[in-house]
Design a protein around this motif. Structure first.
Motif, PDB file in Angstrom:
ATOM      1  N   MET A  10       3.480  14.584  -1.705  1.00  7.82           N
ATOM      2  CA  MET A  10       4.074  15.926  -1.603  1.00  7.82           C
ATOM      3  C   MET A  10       5.204  15.927  -0.577  1.00  7.82           C
ATOM      4  SD  MET A  10       2.207  19.529  -0.491  1.00  7.82           S
ATOM      5  CE  MET A  10       1.883  18.949   1.198  1.00  7.82           C
ATOM      6  N   PHE A  11       6.362  16.425  -1.005  1.00  6.90           N
ATOM      7  CA  PHE A  11       7.481  16.623  -0.094  1.00  6.90           C
ATOM      8  C   PHE A  11       8.129  17.968  -0.399  1.00  6.90           C
ATOM      9  CE2 PHE A  11      12.071  16.256   0.849  1.00  6.90           C
ATOM     10  CZ  PHE A  11      11.979  16.120   2.231  1.00  6.90           C
ATOM     11  N   ASN A  12       8.001  18.904   0.508  1.00  7.36           N
ATOM     12  CA  ASN A  12       8.585  20.241   0.363  1.00  7.36           C
ATOM     13  C   ASN A  12       8.260  20.856  -0.999  1.00  7.36           C
ATOM     14  OD1 ASN A  12       9.619  20.069   2.946  1.00  7.36           O
ATOM     15  ND2 ASN A  12      11.701  19.552   2.293  1.00  7.36           N
ATOM     16  N   ALA A  13       6.979  20.913  -1.300  1.00 13.76           N
ATOM     17  CA  ALA A  13       6.530  21.431  -2.599  1.00 13.76           C
ATOM     18  C   ALA A  13       5.716  22.711  -2.450  1.00 13.76           C
ATOM     19  CB  ALA A  13       5.700  20.364  -3.318  1.00 13.76           C
ATOM     20  N   ALA A  14       6.065  23.525  -1.464  1.00 12.64           N
ATOM     21  CA  ALA A  14       5.323  24.768  -1.236  1.00 12.64           C
ATOM     22  C   ALA A  14       5.349  25.684  -2.454  1.00 12.64           C
ATOM     23  CB  ALA A  14       5.889  25.498  -0.017  1.00 12.64           C
ATOM     24  N   GLY A  15       6.411  25.614  -3.234  1.00  8.23           N
ATOM     25  CA  GLY A  15       6.541  26.486  -4.385  1.00  8.23           C
ATOM     26  C   GLY A  15       5.703  26.097  -5.583  1.00  8.23           C
TER      27      GLY A  15
ATOM     28  N   ASP B 221       1.226  14.332   2.561  1.00 11.60           N
ATOM     29  CA  ASP B 221       2.434  15.046   2.957  1.00 11.60           C
ATOM     30  C   ASP B 221       3.446  14.034   3.478  1.00 11.60           C
ATOM     31  OD1 ASP B 221       4.270  17.023   3.733  1.00 11.60           O
ATOM     32  OD2 ASP B 221       3.490  16.930   5.786  1.00 11.60           O
ATOM     33  N   ASP B 222       4.552  13.901   2.734  1.00 15.39           N
ATOM     34  CA  ASP B 222       5.569  12.893   3.051  1.00 15.39           C
ATOM     35  C   ASP B 222       6.677  13.502   3.914  1.00 15.39           C
ATOM     36  OD1 ASP B 222       6.739  10.316   2.877  1.00 15.39           O
ATOM     37  OD2 ASP B 222       7.989  10.945   1.189  1.00 15.39           O
ATOM     38  N   GLY B 223       6.274  14.057   5.057  1.00 18.75           N
ATOM     39  CA  GLY B 223       7.261  14.584   6.000  1.00 18.75           C
ATOM     40  C   GLY B 223       7.853  15.918   5.598  1.00 18.75           C
ATOM     41  N   SER B 224       7.052  16.800   4.986  1.00 19.10           N
ATOM     42  CA  SER B 224       7.564  18.103   4.548  1.00 19.10           C
ATOM     43  C   SER B 224       7.971  18.974   5.733  1.00 19.10           C
ATOM     44  CB  SER B 224       6.496  18.843   3.738  1.00 19.10           C
ATOM     45  OG  SER B 224       6.183  18.153   2.550  1.00 19.10           O
ATOM     46  N   SER B 225       8.946  19.858   5.481  1.00 23.86           N
ATOM     47  CA  SER B 225       9.374  20.821   6.495  1.00 23.86           C
ATOM     48  C   SER B 225       9.079  22.252   6.052  1.00 23.86           C
ATOM     49  CB  SER B 225      10.880  20.666   6.768  1.00 23.86           C
ATOM     50  OG  SER B 225      11.630  20.862   5.571  1.00 23.86           O
ATOM     51  N   ASP B 226       8.350  22.424   4.939  1.00 28.09           N
ATOM     52  CA  ASP B 226       8.022  23.758   4.451  1.00 28.09           C
ATOM     53  C   ASP B 226       6.539  24.064   4.667  1.00 28.09           C
ATOM     54  OD1 ASP B 226       6.710  22.272   2.555  1.00 28.09           O
ATOM     55  OD2 ASP B 226       7.867  23.006   0.837  1.00 28.09           O
ATOM     56  N   GLU B 227       6.031  25.069   3.957  1.00 29.77           N
ATOM     57  CA  GLU B 227       4.649  25.519   4.147  1.00 29.77           C
ATOM     58  C   GLU B 227       3.646  24.757   3.279  1.00 29.77           C
ATOM     59  OE1 GLU B 227       3.602  28.106   6.384  1.00 29.77           O
ATOM     60  OE2 GLU B 227       5.597  27.530   7.117  1.00 29.77           O
TER      61      GLU B 227
ATOM     62  N   ILE C 277      -0.559  25.295   2.848  1.00 29.83           N
ATOM     63  CA  ILE C 277      -1.148  25.747   1.586  1.00 29.83           C
ATOM     64  C   ILE C 277      -2.290  24.830   1.190  1.00 29.83           C
ATOM     65  CG2 ILE C 277      -0.712  26.039  -0.890  1.00 29.83           C
ATOM     66  CD1 ILE C 277       2.142  26.915  -0.163  1.00 29.83           C
ATOM     67  N   VAL C 278      -2.102  23.534   1.345  1.00 31.35           N
ATOM     68  CA  VAL C 278      -3.160  22.567   1.014  1.00 31.35           C
ATOM     69  C   VAL C 278      -4.355  22.757   1.931  1.00 31.35           C
ATOM     70  CG1 VAL C 278      -3.752  20.119   0.892  1.00 31.35           C
ATOM     71  CG2 VAL C 278      -1.514  20.901   0.083  1.00 31.35           C
ATOM     72  N   GLU C 279      -4.115  22.921   3.225  1.00 30.51           N
ATOM     73  CA  GLU C 279      -5.210  23.086   4.187  1.00 30.51           C
ATOM     74  C   GLU C 279      -6.048  24.321   3.883  1.00 30.51           C
ATOM     75  OE1 GLU C 279      -3.460  21.049   8.277  1.00 30.51           O
ATOM     76  OE2 GLU C 279      -2.969  23.142   7.841  1.00 30.51           O
ATOM     77  N   ARG C 280      -5.431  25.386   3.380  1.00 28.31           N
ATOM     78  CA  ARG C 280      -6.136  26.645   3.131  1.00 28.31           C
ATOM     79  C   ARG C 280      -6.682  26.750   1.701  1.00 28.31           C
ATOM     80  NH1 ARG C 280      -1.149  30.161   5.691  1.00 28.31           N
ATOM     81  NH2 ARG C 280      -1.467  29.585   7.885  1.00 28.31           N
ATOM     82  N   TYR C 281      -6.361  25.770   0.867  1.00 28.10           N
ATOM     83  CA  TYR C 281      -6.722  25.869  -0.548  1.00 28.10           C
ATOM     84  C   TYR C 281      -8.232  25.756  -0.735  1.00 28.10           C
ATOM     85  CZ  TYR C 281      -6.596  25.212  -5.577  1.00 28.10           C
ATOM     86  OH  TYR C 281      -6.784  25.365  -6.929  1.00 28.10           O
ATOM     87  N   LEU C 282      -8.799  26.651  -1.558  1.00 29.31           N
ATOM     88  CA  LEU C 282     -10.229  26.636  -1.865  1.00 29.31           C
ATOM     89  C   LEU C 282     -10.445  25.753  -3.090  1.00 29.31           C
ATOM     90  CD1 LEU C 282     -11.065  30.432  -1.339  1.00 29.31           C
ATOM     91  CD2 LEU C 282     -11.395  28.520   0.261  1.00 29.31           C
ATOM     92  N   ALA C 283     -10.762  24.505  -2.836  1.00 33.36           N
ATOM     93  CA  ALA C 283     -10.883  23.522  -3.915  1.00 33.36           C
ATOM     94  C   ALA C 283     -12.329  23.381  -4.374  1.00 33.36           C
ATOM     95  CB  ALA C 283     -10.366  22.171  -3.445  1.00 33.36           C
TER      96      ALA C 283
ATOM     97  N   ALA D 168      -5.937   8.440 -10.258  1.00 30.95           N
ATOM     98  CA  ALA D 168      -5.083   9.220 -11.159  1.00 30.95           C
ATOM     99  C   ALA D 168      -3.932   9.776 -10.329  1.00 30.95           C
ATOM    100  CB  ALA D 168      -5.879  10.346 -11.801  1.00 30.95           C
ATOM    101  N   PHE D 169      -2.721   9.564 -10.797  1.00 35.45           N
ATOM    102  CA  PHE D 169      -1.546  10.035 -10.063  1.00 35.45           C
ATOM    103  C   PHE D 169      -1.106  11.399 -10.593  1.00 35.45           C
ATOM    104  CE2 PHE D 169      -1.222   5.346  -9.893  1.00 35.45           C
ATOM    105  CZ  PHE D 169      -1.293   5.193  -8.518  1.00 35.45           C
ATOM    106  N   LEU D 170      -0.648  12.243  -9.672  1.00 34.85           N
ATOM    107  CA  LEU D 170      -0.154  13.565 -10.041  1.00 34.85           C
ATOM    108  C   LEU D 170       0.913  13.967  -9.037  1.00 34.85           C
ATOM    109  CD1 LEU D 170      -0.288  16.224 -11.640  1.00 34.85           C
ATOM    110  CD2 LEU D 170      -2.210  16.909 -10.184  1.00 34.85           C
ATOM    111  N   ASP D 171       2.087  14.340  -9.525  1.00 39.09           N
ATOM    112  CA  ASP D 171       3.148  14.804  -8.635  1.00 39.09           C
ATOM    113  C   ASP D 171       2.922  16.267  -8.274  1.00 39.09           C
ATOM    114  OD1 ASP D 171       4.281  12.329  -8.634  1.00 39.09           O
ATOM    115  OD2 ASP D 171       5.889  12.814 -10.046  1.00 39.09           O
ATOM    116  N   ALA D 172       3.467  16.676  -7.139  1.00 39.81           N
ATOM    117  CA  ALA D 172       3.172  17.991  -6.580  1.00 39.81           C
ATOM    118  C   ALA D 172       3.839  19.146  -7.314  1.00 39.81           C
ATOM    119  CB  ALA D 172       3.577  18.020  -5.101  1.00 39.81           C
ATOM    120  N   ASP D 173       4.664  18.854  -8.315  1.00 40.55           N
ATOM    121  CA  ASP D 173       5.258  19.931  -9.112  1.00 40.55           C
ATOM    122  C   ASP D 173       4.883  19.820 -10.586  1.00 40.55           C
ATOM    123  OD1 ASP D 173       6.678  17.631  -9.478  1.00 40.55           O
ATOM    124  OD2 ASP D 173       8.647  18.465  -9.003  1.00 40.55           O
TER     125      ASP D 173
END
Length: 311
Positions: free
Chosen positions: A18-23, A46-52, A56-62, A93-98
């Motif tokens: 994940m890199f800047n994938a808050a959206g 998290d690959d050095g993101s500068s967004d939220e 979002i991941v930390e608060r996600y109810l998984a 299994a690989f999955l991109d953040a968007d």
């Protein structure tokens, strides 16, 4: 042990760089919550993101164990390797953040793996069909169907429909050392080729991935990724050049350059079109007729536009 097929049921870890994938990261994780066969572990790197995104991941109810790893921005190959070598599960299994998965994605892929291995197949990777969706609303279907030994196919193109559709045996990819972290483009094709050299590759022939195409891909940033393509060509030939005929080597080099020449041409970047074509021509005169002469026509068009502008 690498030659022995894992018996089903097995555990699955999903790796998400994940890199800047808050959206988009919430929708990506939602698609995992909706799986009919949920993952046993999900690792977001998290690959050095500068967004939220990280918050979002930390608060996600998984509905599954969710781990967030952090690293400086080193690219998707490094991020995937970080997660892959942290994981302990049978499958990766690989999955991109968007991107998002169809609810039955994991269930169908694991069922195919189970069916094939029970029949004695030595399977290293399973993918599925993918639908790419662009910002303008257009779509592109990736539906290359693999059914066994496909090493030779990777010489001509990357026949995997998308990284977010890939499920691999963890011990297979870790034994190969994972992705080449010196590359930030085409590192996936190199790893898939190395897998195909020794293991079978198969496809679930259904659209189980929705890929969101954004401003970070080759279409929008070809100047950023072209130097990595040049490096990929050198690394790939260092691995497999001796196994290819002279004509296969020529085709491999020209085809990889032509990918970017076409992208530069569609963007109207005439100087880059000329530069890429000249690089191709230095490699082989066959450039003139390659792909039914399309690179040559694009070069001539770019040259004409450049000369008119100069005059």
């Amino acid at each position: 042990m690498l030659n022995e097929a894992p018996s089903i049921p097995c555990s699955v870890c999903v790796i998400i760089p994940m890199f800047n994938a808050a959206g988009s990261i919430r929708q990506t994780l939602d698609s995992l919550n909706d799986q009919t066969r949920r993952p046993d572990h999900v690792i977001v790197i998290d690959d050095g993101s500068s967004d939220e995104g990280p918050k979002i991941v930390e608060r996600y109810l998984a509905a599954f164990p969710l781990t967030l790893l952090r690293q400086a921005n080193e690219g998707p190959a490094s991020a995937r390797n970080n997660g892959m070598f942290t994981a302990k599960e049978t499958f990766i299994a690989f999955l991109d953040a968007d991107d998002q998965w169809h609810p039955q994605k994991l269930e169908k892929q694991l069922a195919l793996y189970d069916e094939l291995t029970r029949k004695g197949h030595k399977v290293g990777l399973i993918d599925c069909y993918q639908m790419s969706e662009f910002p303008d609303g257009s779509q592109q279907l990736e539906d290359r169907c693999k059914t066994g030994n496909h090493f030779e196919d990777f010489i001509h193109e990357n026949v995997i429909n998308g990284t977010s559709g890939v499920v691999v045996v963890r011990e297979v990819v870790t034994a190969l050392g994972g992705f080449d972290q010196t590359l930030r483009y085409a590192e996936d094709r190199l790893l898939w080729t190395r897998i195909a050299e020794h293991w079978e590759i198969h496809t679930v022939p259904q659209i189980l991935i929705r890929r969101g195409v954004n401003g970070g891909n080759i279409t929008s940033q070809p100047q950023k990724y072209y130097p990595h393509k040049l490096k990929f060509i050198d690394i790939y030939l260092a691995h497999y050049g001796a196994r290819l005929s002279k004509q296969q080597r020529i085709h491999f080099v020209l085809a990889n350059h032509a990918d970017f020449l076409g992208t530069f041409s569609r963007r109207g970047d005439h100087a880059q079109v000329i530069q890429v074509f000249q690089r191709m021509l230095e490699h082989s005169w066959q450039t003139l007729f390659f792909f039914k002469g399309k690179p040559t026509l694009r070069f001539l068009y770019a040259l004409t536009k450049t000369l008119r502008k100069a005059s």
